[in-house]
Write a protein that holds these residues in place. Structure first.
Motif, PDB file in Angstrom:
ATOM      1  N   THR A 165      36.715  19.527  36.213  1.00 57.06           N
ATOM      2  CA  THR A 165      37.946  19.954  35.564  1.00 57.06           C
ATOM      3  C   THR A 165      37.918  21.467  35.386  1.00 57.06           C
ATOM      4  O   THR A 165      36.983  22.005  34.800  1.00 57.06           O
ATOM      5  CB  THR A 165      38.101  19.275  34.196  1.00 57.06           C
ATOM      6  N   ARG A 166      38.915  22.123  35.904  1.00 55.95           N
ATOM      7  CA  ARG A 166      38.940  23.573  35.827  1.00 55.95           C
ATOM      8  C   ARG A 166      39.705  24.044  34.605  1.00 55.95           C
ATOM      9  O   ARG A 166      40.713  23.448  34.227  1.00 55.95           O
ATOM     10  CB  ARG A 166      39.571  24.157  37.093  1.00 55.95           C
ATOM     11  N   THR A 167      39.227  25.116  34.015  1.00 56.10           N
ATOM     12  CA  THR A 167      39.931  25.720  32.896  1.00 56.10           C
ATOM     13  C   THR A 167      41.046  26.587  33.454  1.00 56.10           C
ATOM     14  O   THR A 167      40.817  27.404  34.334  1.00 56.10           O
ATOM     15  CB  THR A 167      38.968  26.593  32.069  1.00 56.10           C
ATOM     16  N   PRO A 168      42.280  26.404  32.982  1.00 57.39           N
ATOM     17  CA  PRO A 168      43.375  27.235  33.484  1.00 57.39           C
ATOM     18  C   PRO A 168      43.038  28.713  33.310  1.00 57.39           C
ATOM     19  O   PRO A 168      42.469  29.122  32.297  1.00 57.39           O
ATOM     20  CB  PRO A 168      44.556  26.822  32.609  1.00 57.39           C
ATOM     21  N   GLY A 169      43.384  29.494  34.289  1.00 57.63           N
ATOM     22  CA  GLY A 169      43.085  30.911  34.190  1.00 57.63           C
ATOM     23  C   GLY A 169      43.645  31.671  35.368  1.00 57.63           C
ATOM     24  O   GLY A 169      44.127  31.094  36.349  1.00 57.63           O
ATOM     25  N   VAL A 170      43.592  32.971  35.244  1.00 61.89           N
ATOM     26  CA  VAL A 170      44.114  33.872  36.271  1.00 61.89           C
ATOM     27  C   VAL A 170      43.047  34.885  36.628  1.00 61.89           C
ATOM     28  O   VAL A 170      42.346  35.401  35.753  1.00 61.89           O
ATOM     29  CB  VAL A 170      45.380  34.604  35.776  1.00 61.89           C
ATOM     30  N   ALA A 171      42.918  35.165  37.904  1.00 62.41           N
ATOM     31  CA  ALA A 171      42.033  36.228  38.371  1.00 62.41           C
ATOM     32  C   ALA A 171      42.885  37.364  38.905  1.00 62.41           C
ATOM     33  O   ALA A 171      43.702  37.164  39.817  1.00 62.41           O
ATOM     34  CB  ALA A 171      41.100  35.719  39.459  1.00 62.41           C
ATOM     35  N   LEU A 172      42.745  38.542  38.297  1.00 63.62           N
ATOM     36  CA  LEU A 172      43.405  39.740  38.811  1.00 63.62           C
ATOM     37  C   LEU A 172      42.464  40.358  39.832  1.00 63.62           C
ATOM     38  O   LEU A 172      41.437  40.942  39.483  1.00 63.62           O
ATOM     39  CB  LEU A 172      43.682  40.730  37.677  1.00 63.62           C
ATOM     40  N   VAL A 173      42.796  40.208  41.100  1.00 69.95           N
ATOM     41  CA  VAL A 173      41.893  40.585  42.182  1.00 69.95           C
ATOM     42  C   VAL A 173      42.379  41.860  42.874  1.00 69.95           C
ATOM     43  O   VAL A 173      43.497  41.907  43.386  1.00 69.95           O
ATOM     44  CB  VAL A 173      41.758  39.447  43.214  1.00 69.95           C
ATOM     45  N   GLY A 174      41.528  42.866  42.877  1.00 69.15           N
ATOM     46  CA  GLY A 174      41.817  44.067  43.644  1.00 69.15           C
ATOM     47  C   GLY A 174      41.505  43.821  45.104  1.00 69.15           C
ATOM     48  O   GLY A 174      40.357  43.547  45.471  1.00 69.15           O
ATOM     49  N   GLY A 175      42.525  43.888  45.955  1.00 70.24           N
ATOM     50  CA  GLY A 175      42.351  43.556  47.364  1.00 70.24           C
ATOM     51  C   GLY A 175      41.882  44.700  48.227  1.00 70.24           C
ATOM     52  O   GLY A 175      41.618  44.511  49.416  1.00 70.24           O
ATOM     53  N   GLY A 176      41.760  45.904  47.635  1.00 68.60           N
ATOM     54  CA  GLY A 176      41.348  47.044  48.445  1.00 68.60           C
ATOM     55  C   GLY A 176      42.537  47.723  49.102  1.00 68.60           C
ATOM     56  O   GLY A 176      43.695  47.374  48.866  1.00 68.60           O
ATOM     57  N   PRO A 177      42.269  48.698  49.976  1.00 71.93           N
ATOM     58  CA  PRO A 177      43.332  49.548  50.514  1.00 71.93           C
ATOM     59  C   PRO A 177      44.184  48.936  51.614  1.00 71.93           C
ATOM     60  O   PRO A 177      45.174  49.534  52.013  1.00 71.93           O
ATOM     61  CB  PRO A 177      42.554  50.752  51.046  1.00 71.93           C
ATOM     62  N   GLY A 178      43.816  47.775  52.135  1.00 73.37           N
ATOM     63  CA  GLY A 178      44.646  47.175  53.178  1.00 73.37           C
ATOM     64  C   GLY A 178      43.870  46.402  54.218  1.00 73.37           C
ATOM     65  O   GLY A 178      44.285  45.327  54.649  1.00 73.37           O
ATOM     66  N   ASP A 179      42.750  46.932  54.656  1.00 75.61           N
ATOM     67  CA  ASP A 179      41.909  46.235  55.612  1.00 75.61           C
ATOM     68  C   ASP A 179      41.352  44.984  54.930  1.00 75.61           C
ATOM     69  O   ASP A 179      40.701  45.078  53.889  1.00 75.61           O
ATOM     70  CB  ASP A 179      40.762  47.151  56.047  1.00 75.61           C
ATOM     71  N   PRO A 180      41.577  43.792  55.491  1.00 73.91           N
ATOM     72  CA  PRO A 180      41.117  42.566  54.819  1.00 73.91           C
ATOM     73  C   PRO A 180      39.606  42.502  54.638  1.00 73.91           C
ATOM     74  O   PRO A 180      39.119  41.797  53.756  1.00 73.91           O
ATOM     75  CB  PRO A 180      41.622  41.451  55.743  1.00 73.91           C
ATOM     76  N   ASP A 181      38.852  43.232  55.448  1.00 78.84           N
ATOM     77  CA  ASP A 181      37.404  43.227  55.307  1.00 78.84           C
ATOM     78  C   ASP A 181      36.935  44.028  54.099  1.00 78.84           C
ATOM     79  O   ASP A 181      35.746  43.981  53.753  1.00 78.84           O
ATOM     80  CB  ASP A 181      36.739  43.801  56.558  1.00 78.84           C
ATOM     81  N   LEU A 182      37.832  44.776  53.459  1.00 81.22           N
ATOM     82  CA  LEU A 182      37.436  45.632  52.345  1.00 81.22           C
ATOM     83  C   LEU A 182      37.689  45.004  50.985  1.00 81.22           C
ATOM     84  O   LEU A 182      37.500  45.662  49.962  1.00 81.22           O
ATOM     85  CB  LEU A 182      38.147  46.986  52.441  1.00 81.22           C
ATOM     86  N   ILE A 183      38.103  43.757  50.942  1.00 80.77           N
ATOM     87  CA  ILE A 183      38.161  43.062  49.662  1.00 80.77           C
ATOM     88  C   ILE A 183      36.732  42.719  49.261  1.00 80.77           C
ATOM     89  O   ILE A 183      35.849  42.559  50.111  1.00 80.77           O
ATOM     90  CB  ILE A 183      39.021  41.776  49.764  1.00 80.77           C
ATOM     91  N   THR A 184      36.453  42.625  47.974  1.00 80.73           N
ATOM     92  CA  THR A 184      35.102  42.302  47.531  1.00 80.73           C
ATOM     93  C   THR A 184      34.764  40.849  47.859  1.00 80.73           C
ATOM     94  O   THR A 184      35.653  40.022  48.081  1.00 80.73           O
ATOM     95  CB  THR A 184      34.937  42.512  46.016  1.00 80.73           C
ATOM     96  N   VAL A 185      33.469  40.560  47.905  1.00 80.15           N
ATOM     97  CA  VAL A 185      33.020  39.204  48.186  1.00 80.15           C
ATOM     98  C   VAL A 185      33.555  38.236  47.133  1.00 80.15           C
ATOM     99  O   VAL A 185      34.043  37.145  47.447  1.00 80.15           O
ATOM    100  CB  VAL A 185      31.479  39.156  48.232  1.00 80.15           C
ATOM    101  N   ARG A 186      33.493  38.643  45.864  1.00 81.05           N
ATOM    102  CA  ARG A 186      33.984  37.769  44.797  1.00 81.05           C
ATOM    103  C   ARG A 186      35.489  37.558  44.905  1.00 81.05           C
ATOM    104  O   ARG A 186      35.997  36.453  44.692  1.00 81.05           O
ATOM    105  CB  ARG A 186      33.638  38.363  43.444  1.00 81.05           C
ATOM    106  N   GLY A 187      36.212  38.620  45.239  1.00 77.71           N
ATOM    107  CA  GLY A 187      37.649  38.505  45.378  1.00 77.71           C
ATOM    108  C   GLY A 187      38.042  37.536  46.478  1.00 77.71           C
ATOM    109  O   GLY A 187      38.949  36.714  46.323  1.00 77.71           O
ATOM    110  N   ARG A 188      37.334  37.605  47.592  1.00 73.46           N
ATOM    111  CA  ARG A 188      37.657  36.719  48.707  1.00 73.46           C
ATOM    112  C   ARG A 188      37.328  35.269  48.371  1.00 73.46           C
ATOM    113  O   ARG A 188      38.044  34.346  48.759  1.00 73.46           O
ATOM    114  CB  ARG A 188      36.886  37.160  49.949  1.00 73.46           C
ATOM    115  N   ARG A 189      36.238  35.063  47.634  1.00 71.48           N
ATOM    116  CA  ARG A 189      35.874  33.699  47.251  1.00 71.48           C
ATOM    117  C   ARG A 189      36.920  33.108  46.317  1.00 71.48           C
ATOM    118  O   ARG A 189      37.334  31.947  46.480  1.00 71.48           O
ATOM    119  CB  ARG A 189      34.500  33.687  46.588  1.00 71.48           C
ATOM    120  N   LEU A 190      37.361  33.873  45.323  1.00 74.04           N
ATOM    121  CA  LEU A 190      38.378  33.375  44.398  1.00 74.04           C
ATOM    122  C   LEU A 190      39.690  33.102  45.125  1.00 74.04           C
ATOM    123  O   LEU A 190      40.403  32.137  44.805  1.00 74.04           O
ATOM    124  CB  LEU A 190      38.591  34.394  43.275  1.00 74.04           C
TER     125      LEU A 190
END
Length: 410
Positions: A165-190
């Motif tokens: 059971t997941r706790t409701p919540g929101v992740a504000l994820v910084g995606g980086g400048p545009g290149d999809p490879d530049l998002i953080t590992v945690r951001g991509r997992r979420l």
């Protein structure tokens, strides 16, 4: 033994004696995991590498500075034999067999009673890969499989749904400048685990194509002078979906708190009692100049850099920027959201002391396939923007660092 596969198992070694024979490179690699497991580690070796010695000095292991002797394994639950003395290794292995101590041998795996798997970790999960057939053992292949699985878990390309059971919540994820490879590992997992994604126009759009069909994607684009989704509506969407028990990701360009209005969203979520996780992102203020070959600081050129918003002109009463003071600085000035105001910005900087010959670079669509760099000076940038049809999003860099590097003008 070679006719039967190995039986994989996880050992719980907390407080239990583990004997390591040999203080060389093998021990140096294996000791940290044994220490992390809470084992009572006893090292028997006349010498050790500096790193192993540091573990002993820190009290993480007990080190007996001598060669192996009969009886060293009597009270052990597990043993790692890794000396350079084959006879000592054989004798220790025989002792382990007599005392029924599971034993790893670095010099002869076929004579060992246990093998060490290639292990990796991701979000509380340990991945252990073991070649169970001794006839086909290839440590490099095993390690490669381990790396592929761990990397997939970390970057979200390998998704294992949570059965809790997941706790409701929101992740504000910084995606980086545009290149999809530049998002953080945690951001991509979420992002890979999300039920709902509310995405900005400047976020890494290519990542949205990787989302499973069941994920709801909401366009929160704020296109200049065009259609936009009011901030209040964005806040409400975040709250409503989170209250439905969904995993919500607010995918933003750059970093959520660098001109990203992330704190406004975090405050709205806090007022609604919604848990919020902030995942920092790579800000375009430093990454886009870097991608264009411009360092925001450089030895002997700039000892500081200042990032400002140019979305309102210097003579606008809403402006919070002290442009006259900025003109007196000698370092780098990075301007975001200032393409249509750069003419008045340049005039203000020059009027308060900055040389009209100061180099300026405009980097449009930074880090993406459409990236382009346009160079000018404070005296020419207004006409250059029009002549070269520079459009947002673009990062503007003002200062002598523009001329540094293989693509510079100086």
């Amino acid at each position: 033994m070679a006719e039967h596969p190995a039986y994989p198992v996880g050992l719980r070694l907390t407080g239990r004696r583990v004997v390591v024979l040999g203080g060389g490179q093998v021990a140096q690699r294996r000791l940290p995991a044994l220490i992390a497991a809470g084992a009572d580690v006893r090292l028997v070796s006349p010498d050790a590498t500096p790193s192993v010695e540091a573990m002993a000095d820190a009290g993480e292991i007990t080190w007996e500075r001598r060669p192996y002797a009969e009886g060293d394994l009597a009270d052990a639950w597990y043993a790692l034999i890794a000396t350079s003395d084959t006879e000592a290794n054989t004798a220790a292995s025989a002792e382990a067999e007599r005392h029924r101590v599971w034993c790893v041998r670095s010099d002869d795996a076929d004579r060992a009673t246990a093998w060490t798997p290639a292990t990796g970790h991701s979000e509380g999960v340990t991945v252990a890969v073991l070649t169970t057939d001794a006839r086909h053992r290839d440590p490099r292949h095993t390690a490669a499989i381990r790396d592929a699985v761990v990397e997939g878990l970390r970057d979200g390309t390998l998704v294992a749904p949570h059965r809790r059971t997941r706790t409701p919540g929101v992740a504000l994820v910084g995606g980086g400048p545009g290149d999809p490879d530049l998002i953080t590992v945690r951001g991509r997992r979420l992002l890979a685990e999300a039920d709902v994604v509310i995405a900005d126009r400047l976020g890494p759009r290519d990542l949205l194509a990787e989302l499973p069909p069941h994920v709801e994607v909401i366009d929160a684009a704020k296109i200049p002078y065009g259609r936009f989704m009011a901030q209040e509506a964005i806040n409400n969407a975040l709250i409503e979906h989170a209250k439905q028990g969904k995993a919500v990701v607010r995918l933003k360009g750059g970093d959520p708190f660098v001109f990203g209005r992330g704190m406004e969203e975090a405050q709205a979520l806090a007022e609604a009692g919604i848990p919020c996780t902030v995942v920092p992102g790579i800000s375009s203020s430093i990454s886009v100049p870097g991608a264009a070959g411009i360092p925001v600081t450089h030895r002997g050129v700039a000892h500081e850099f200042t990032v400002v918003s140019g979305h309102v002109a210097p003579d606008d009463e809403r402006s919070l920027v002290d442009w006259p003071s900025l003109a007196k600085l000698t370092g780098t000035l990075v301007i975001l959201m200032g393409v249509d105001k750069i003419g008045r910005i340049a005039e203000t900087l020059v009027a308060h002391g900055r040389s009209p010959e100061t180099p300026v670079a405009l980097v449009q669509e930074g880090t993406t396939a459409a990236q382009r760099r346009v160079d000018a000076t404070l005296g020419t940038v207004a006409e250059t923007v029009v002549a070269r049809e520079v459009r947002p999003p673009a990062v503007i860099v003002v200062g002598d660092v523009v001329g540094v590097g293989p693509h510079g003008t100086a």
